[in-house]
Design an enzyme around this catalytic site. Structure first.
Site, PDB file in Angstrom:
ATOM      1  N   ASP A 226     -12.163 -10.533  -0.578  1.00 18.84           N
ATOM      2  CA  ASP A 226     -13.433 -10.663   0.144  1.00 18.84           C
ATOM      3  C   ASP A 226     -14.442  -9.745  -0.534  1.00 18.84           C
ATOM      4  O   ASP A 226     -14.084  -8.704  -1.077  1.00 18.84           O
ATOM      5  CB  ASP A 226     -13.314 -10.442   1.655  1.00 18.84           C
TER       6      ASP A 226
ATOM      7  N   GLU B 130      -6.156 -10.820  -1.085  1.00 18.65           N
ATOM      8  CA  GLU B 130      -6.980 -10.595   0.117  1.00 18.65           C
ATOM      9  C   GLU B 130      -8.459 -10.567  -0.252  1.00 18.65           C
ATOM     10  O   GLU B 130      -9.241  -9.763   0.269  1.00 18.65           O
ATOM     11  CB  GLU B 130      -6.590  -9.277   0.801  1.00 18.65           C
TER      12      GLU B 130
ATOM     13  N   GLU C 108       0.800  -1.233   0.000  1.00 17.39           N
ATOM     14  CA  GLU C 108       0.000   0.000   0.000  1.00 17.39           C
ATOM     15  C   GLU C 108       0.834   1.285   0.000  1.00 17.39           C
ATOM     16  O   GLU C 108       0.620   2.176   0.821  1.00 17.39           O
ATOM     17  CB  GLU C 108      -0.961   0.008   1.198  1.00 17.39           C
TER      18      GLU C 108
ATOM     19  N   ASN D  82       2.076  -5.199  -3.140  1.00 20.42           N
ATOM     20  CA  ASN D  82       0.664  -5.518  -2.858  1.00 20.42           C
ATOM     21  C   ASN D  82      -0.109  -4.230  -2.584  1.00 20.42           C
ATOM     22  O   ASN D  82       0.379  -3.349  -1.872  1.00 20.42           O
ATOM     23  CB  ASN D  82       0.632  -6.417  -1.609  1.00 20.42           C
TER      24      ASN D  82
ATOM     25  N   HIS E  15     -10.549  -6.226  -2.113  1.00 20.29           N
ATOM     26  CA  HIS E  15     -11.612  -6.081  -1.107  1.00 20.29           C
ATOM     27  C   HIS E  15     -12.787  -5.377  -1.794  1.00 20.29           C
ATOM     28  O   HIS E  15     -12.717  -4.181  -2.088  1.00 20.29           O
ATOM     29  CB  HIS E  15     -11.125  -5.237   0.072  1.00 20.29           C
TER      30      HIS E  15
END
Ligand code: XIL
Length: 444
Positions: free
Chosen positions: A268, A266, A158, A201, A237
């Protein structure tokens, strides 16, 4: 009598049995194919974020072990977990996850070495040259500890701002060392563990947009100049404000075309039911369509421990029942569909309870088969002169005669694999003390 005979035939052909004393009925169990197995058949891993403090919860570990072939420590390898005070490293919780994974042949993703968040405050107080030393020391110490054991490391997480600027995000590293901190981190990482894949990432980089363009430019520059980078992680996400982008696959592909692997790191997706299932299937299909998309990690095993549990964004509900999203992911991976494939089963047993001159109580126990289930129903038929005057721990519905009751769960009908629940009812005999006929259990 004729109508009685016809009824008996119908009951027999639908698998109903007269309940005399105790009976048990069950469906057929099929060998379930799993997320991990079906992804492996496509040459990919299927992973999940894991928290060390849940490994002792039996259904958590059982679901993890059955379904996933890769783990990412959800918090245990972050800087604040590993080096809360300078130079003092605590690996206990992270090592626990590593041991669990290694014992079962699962890959481990390392997450994450350099990140502005979950960063101990001492790091932010350092002056530039000291900060550089601390950053490189952190990378070196941690990667040495795990040398040869980590499949991919999120070396930098990030580092870019949201929005249209394409700029690097403010952080102690960025503010004191400048943008060069990113390549320095990658060079230090490569020198320490040459076997680990080194990833950048980030989130909100899943589609083609200003932020992903900025990351793309950085990766392209790294490849051109020989800065070591092997992979780009797309956190993914998603929710209704930030849905799976229509150009997700195209975006993954353009990064892959730079000569790096891409990973969904990640995943979701907030929501429920078929819309959540469709979004999940689309995300998985995007990865499968990109040959360098080497694996998918979902950000947790069960909704109840998700970092966004209110959005129920994962594949298993709070009781570890497979959600429609699970079925759609499995189907997208080419596995056996759980929904119609018969992997969800349940069985029932009946037992008479209290008995009085004019009535008796009956109890039906419902037991899930070898897979978790999210719902069930059981049909109970009484003799024509009898009446059911009360029920408990279930929601009944009735046919026109009032003699056939279909019982469904009160509220959430999820049962873990092998889990049980029961419901009860009172039968007014009106002179006929015959036991009810309890049908087979239907699971969903
Ligand atoms: C989250 C964890 O899931 C939470 O338990 C923790 O409180 C905060 O961090 N991007 C990342 C992950 O890279 O490390 C974050 O994980 C979610 C967003």
């Amino acid at each position: 009598m004729r109508s009685h005979a016809r009824k008996a035939l119908v009951l027999a052909t639908t698998g109903l049995l007269a309940a005399t004393g105790v009976v048990a009925l069950s469906g057929t169990a099929h060998a379930a194919s799993t997320l991990g197995e079906s992804a492996a058949a496509k040459g990919r891993y299927f992973g999940t974020a894991v928290a060390a403090n849940h490994l002792g919860e039996a259904p958590y570990a059982a679901t993890l072990n059955a379904e996933f072939t890769s783990v990412t420590p959800e918090n245990e390898m972050k800087w604040d977990a590993l080096e809360a005070s300078r130079g003092s490293f605590t690996y206990g919780a992270a090592d626990q996850i590593l041991a669990h994974a290694q014992g079962r042949g699962m890959k481990v993703r390392g997450h994450t070495l350099v990140w502005h968040s979950q960063l101990p405050s001492w790091v932010g107080t350092l002056a530039a040259s000291d900060l550089r030393t601390a950053m490189n020391n952190h990378i070196t110490q941690v990667m040495r500890h795990y040398q040869g054991k980590i499949h991919s490391w999120d070396v930098v997480n990030e580092a870019f701002q949201d929005g249209s600027s394409g700029a690097r995000r403010s952080s102690p590293f960025q503010d004191k060392l400048g943008s060069g901190f990113i390549e320095e981190a990658f060079r230090t990482a490569r020198a320490t563990d040459p076997a680990a894949k080194l990833c950048y990432n980030d989130y909100n980089t899943d589609g083609v947009n200003a932020k992903s363009n900025a990351v793309y430019a950085m990766v392209k520059d790294f490849k051109q100049r020989g800065v070591p980078i092997d992979c780009v992680g797309f956190q993914s996400h998603f929710n209704s404000q930030s849905p799976v982008p229509a150009d997700y696959q195209q975006n993954l592909q353009r990064f892959a075309d730079l000569g790096v692997d891409v990973q969904i790191t990640e995943l979701d997706i907030e929501g429920s039911g078929s819309s959540q299932a469709t979004s999940y299937a689309n995300a998985v299909k995007a990865c499968l369509a990109v040959s360098r998309c080497t694996g998918i990690t979902v950000w947790g095993v069960t909704d109840k421990y998700s970092w966004r549990s209110g959005g129920t964004p994962l594949l298993f509900d709070g009781n570890y029942a497979k959600k429609p999203a699970y079925d759609s992911v499995l189907a997208a991976l080419g596995g056996t569909s759980g929904g119609g494939g018969g992997t969800r089963t349940c069985s029932v047993s009946y037992a008479k309870q209290e008995e009085w001159g004019d009535r008796y109580n009956g109890k039906v126990t419902v037991t899930a088969g070898s897979s978790a289930i999210s719902g069930w129903n059981v049909r109970v038929t009484i003799a024509s002169v009898q009446e059911i005057s009360a029920t408990w721990n279930g929601t009944p519905s009735w046919d026109g005669t009032g003699k056939v009751m279909t019982m469904t769960p009160n509220g959430n009908g999820s049962l873990a694999a092998g889990g049980t629940t029961s419901f009860g009812f009172t039968v007014m005999t009106h002179g006929n003390t015959a036991p009810p006929t309890v049908g087979a259990c239907t699971a969903s």
